[in-house]
Design a protein around this motif. Sequence first.
Motif, mmCIF file in Angstrom:
data_model
loop_
_atom_site.group_PDB
_atom_site.id
_atom_site.type_symbol
_atom_site.label_atom_id
_atom_site.label_comp_id
_atom_site.label_asym_id
_atom_site.label_seq_id
_atom_site.Cartn_x
_atom_site.Cartn_y
_atom_site.Cartn_z
ATOM 1 N N ALA A 1 -22.707 12.709 -38.040
ATOM 2 C CA ALA A 1 -23.345 13.837 -37.360
ATOM 3 C C ALA A 1 -23.974 14.757 -38.409
ATOM 4 C CB ALA A 1 -22.331 14.594 -36.515
ATOM 5 N N ASN A 2 -24.570 15.829 -37.941
ATOM 6 C CA ASN A 2 -25.197 16.838 -38.800
ATOM 7 C C ASN A 2 -26.358 16.276 -39.622
ATOM 8 O OD1 ASN A 2 -23.287 18.840 -37.969
ATOM 9 N ND2 ASN A 2 -21.802 17.945 -39.389
ATOM 10 N N LEU A 3 -27.016 15.270 -39.077
ATOM 11 C CA LEU A 3 -28.235 14.721 -39.650
ATOM 12 C C LEU A 3 -29.295 14.715 -38.557
ATOM 13 C CD1 LEU A 3 -26.729 11.581 -41.433
ATOM 14 C CD2 LEU A 3 -27.487 13.678 -42.568
ATOM 15 N N ASP A 4 -30.564 14.711 -38.945
ATOM 16 C CA ASP A 4 -31.630 14.601 -37.954
ATOM 17 C C ASP A 4 -31.762 13.167 -37.459
ATOM 18 O OD1 ASP A 4 -32.326 17.270 -37.928
ATOM 19 O OD2 ASP A 4 -33.815 17.064 -39.514
ATOM 20 N N TYR A 5 -31.701 12.234 -38.391
ATOM 21 C CA TYR A 5 -31.827 10.826 -38.012
ATOM 22 C C TYR A 5 -31.309 9.953 -39.146
ATOM 23 C CZ TYR A 5 -35.972 10.875 -41.036
ATOM 24 O OH TYR A 5 -36.822 11.003 -42.106
ATOM 25 N N ILE A 6 -31.075 8.685 -38.831
ATOM 26 C CA ILE A 6 -30.719 7.679 -39.831
ATOM 27 C C ILE A 6 -31.654 6.500 -39.636
ATOM 28 C CG2 ILE A 6 -28.997 5.970 -40.525
ATOM 29 C CD1 ILE A 6 -26.840 8.007 -39.930
ATOM 30 N N ASP A 7 -32.300 6.112 -40.721
ATOM 31 C CA ASP A 7 -33.213 4.975 -40.712
ATOM 32 C C ASP A 7 -32.503 3.807 -41.380
ATOM 33 O OD1 ASP A 7 -35.163 3.087 -40.992
ATOM 34 O OD2 ASP A 7 -36.618 4.393 -41.968
ATOM 35 N N ASP A 8 -32.114 2.832 -40.609
ATOM 36 C CA ASP A 8 -31.415 1.663 -41.131
ATOM 37 C C ASP A 8 -32.326 0.437 -41.084
ATOM 38 O OD1 ASP A 8 -29.298 0.504 -42.360
ATOM 39 O OD2 ASP A 8 -28.034 0.304 -40.593
ATOM 40 N N GLY A 9 -33.584 0.668 -41.360
ATOM 41 C CA GLY A 9 -34.535 -0.434 -41.400
ATOM 42 C C GLY A 9 -35.098 -0.766 -40.038
ATOM 43 N N ASP A 10 -34.535 -1.797 -39.394
ATOM 44 C CA ASP A 10 -35.058 -2.212 -38.096
ATOM 45 C C ASP A 10 -34.379 -1.515 -36.929
ATOM 46 O OD1 ASP A 10 -32.703 -3.438 -38.688
ATOM 47 O OD2 ASP A 10 -33.271 -5.422 -37.959
ATOM 48 N N VAL A 11 -33.437 -0.621 -37.225
ATOM 49 C CA VAL A 11 -32.801 0.197 -36.192
ATOM 50 C C VAL A 11 -32.735 1.640 -36.690
ATOM 51 C CG1 VAL A 11 -30.765 0.598 -34.774
ATOM 52 C CG2 VAL A 11 -31.414 -1.745 -35.358
ATOM 53 N N LEU A 12 -33.241 2.568 -35.893
ATOM 54 C CA LEU A 12 -33.202 3.982 -36.242
ATOM 55 C C LEU A 12 -32.455 4.729 -35.151
ATOM 56 C CD1 LEU A 12 -36.261 2.725 -36.896
ATOM 57 C CD2 LEU A 12 -36.546 4.977 -37.945
ATOM 58 N N THR A 13 -31.726 5.755 -35.535
ATOM 59 C CA THR A 13 -31.020 6.574 -34.558
ATOM 60 C C THR A 13 -31.276 8.042 -34.848
ATOM 61 O OG1 THR A 13 -29.024 6.364 -35.938
ATOM 62 C CG2 THR A 13 -29.200 4.924 -34.000
ATOM 63 N N CYS A 14 -31.322 8.822 -33.793
ATOM 64 C CA CYS A 14 -31.661 10.248 -33.903
ATOM 65 C C CYS A 14 -30.738 11.048 -33.000
ATOM 66 C CB CYS A 14 -33.121 10.464 -33.514
ATOM 67 S SG CYS A 14 -33.648 12.195 -33.502
ATOM 68 N N ALA A 15 -30.307 12.205 -33.481
ATOM 69 C CA ALA A 15 -29.363 13.023 -32.730
ATOM 70 C C ALA A 15 -29.956 13.626 -31.464
ATOM 71 C CB ALA A 15 -28.829 14.148 -33.617
ATOM 72 N N GLY A 16 -31.273 13.665 -31.377
ATOM 73 C CA GLY A 16 -31.910 14.279 -30.207
ATOM 74 C C GLY A 16 -32.190 15.748 -30.458
ATOM 75 N N GLY A 17 -32.531 16.482 -29.387
ATOM 76 C CA GLY A 17 -32.891 17.884 -29.550
ATOM 77 C C GLY A 17 -34.108 18.020 -30.450
ATOM 78 N N ILE A 18 -34.129 19.086 -31.251
ATOM 79 C CA ILE A 18 -35.280 19.293 -32.126
ATOM 80 C C ILE A 18 -35.284 18.323 -33.303
ATOM 81 C CG2 ILE A 18 -35.517 21.712 -31.489
ATOM 82 C CD1 ILE A 18 -34.205 22.458 -34.132
ATOM 83 N N SER A 19 -34.189 17.593 -33.498
ATOM 84 C CA SER A 19 -34.165 16.593 -34.573
ATOM 85 C C SER A 19 -35.227 15.527 -34.363
ATOM 86 C CB SER A 19 -32.787 15.930 -34.651
ATOM 87 O OG SER A 19 -31.794 16.851 -35.034
ATOM 88 N N ILE A 20 -35.632 15.310 -33.119
ATOM 89 C CA ILE A 20 -36.644 14.278 -32.848
ATOM 90 C C ILE A 20 -37.957 14.624 -33.543
ATOM 91 C CG2 ILE A 20 -37.416 15.369 -30.711
ATOM 92 C CD1 ILE A 20 -37.251 11.593 -31.556
ATOM 93 N N ILE A 21 -38.242 15.902 -33.745
ATOM 94 C CA ILE A 21 -39.486 16.288 -34.416
ATOM 95 C C ILE A 21 -39.452 15.836 -35.870
ATOM 96 C CG2 ILE A 21 -40.975 18.214 -35.054
ATOM 97 C CD1 ILE A 21 -39.888 19.715 -32.636
#
Length: 371
Positions: free
Chosen positions: A193-213
């Motif tokens: 947690a406490n990250l905007d997103y994690i880029d793991d190559g072919d899979v990315l995850t994002c916390a949502g909210g304003i982090s999506i920007i």
Amino acid sequence: MDRDHPMKAANRHPGRKPAGSADRSHGRKLVDDIDGLDARPILRPDLKIGVVLWPEFPLMSLAGLVEALRHAADFGDNSQRRRCDWTIMAHDPSLSVRSSAGVTVRPDRSYQDPADFDYVAVIGGLLRSLSSAPEGARAYLRRAAEAGVPVIGICTGSFILAEEGLLDGRRACLHAYHLEEFRESFPHVRAEANLDYIDDGDVLTCAGGISIISLASELIRRHCGPDRATKTIHQMSVANRADATPLTVTQALGYTRVADPRLRRAVLLIEQSLVRPISPQWLADQVHVSRRQLSRLFAEEFGQSPGAFIRTTRLRYGRWLLQNSSESVTEIALRLGFSDCAHFIRTFRQEFDTTPGAVREARARSDKVMA
């Protein structure tokens, strides 16, 4: 009473510019300058994202993603999908999807070939709705992954990707609210947690909210270039600090107009990276020149190396914060990336022949006189 009407009051002084007109013209000029960095013909969008919505999805995640792409996509503010494109898909596009706020969104079309997109994103809904999978949605996500198209899990979309086995042995970005439940459900995924997103190559995850920007801006930077990402950040009023808009920051620094488009782009990147560390090598990579060539460009235009220009720009911003904010000297020093307050004070004195404390005291005396 008509004498107090704002329009009539403005008309009494035809030669006077309305309040804020300088800000507006500066903001328009900044966008025009950014748009002018790339005038090549556009044959197809540089970035295309397919979107799958789960029931009770958060509106902010969808709006943040689409608005970021919209600002990067066109020139000016005409909502033309030239550099970026997006498609909201469902098995039956005639059926609207209800968001967690109760607002419904109608998909654009049925599922299309994942290979048509650079990314396929799934925006999850409230946890209670995760089991209510839209028809064909899970199969479509698996199909995208099998085709080698990177998939993005936004908000609780990370739960959905984990359920489909697409996060096994990977890291995943979660909102702190969902972190504990995710870890209990998927112990084989390294959830953070406490990250905007994690880029793991072919899979990315994002916390949502304003982090999506933040995630959208990074994808725009990669596919469309830093000029498009800079425009997105500017147009969406993403501030370098909580109470300052990008336009205010630009005015504080004095936006530099230079002839070389590579150098203009480099300056814009520096101005948009005041509170995160960047190196001359990173800057050279972003504007597609060698580090030696970048140093030559900065020396010819500013008489400084790129590193010195970055440091000077941050110090100028620090001086503006001292004059216009209530943050302490220590808070400003740490925000600008200095190792400690003493380092900031020493470097500030070398640059301006005065101390942060003296600048703050001068402001206090000025405020007292104005009062």
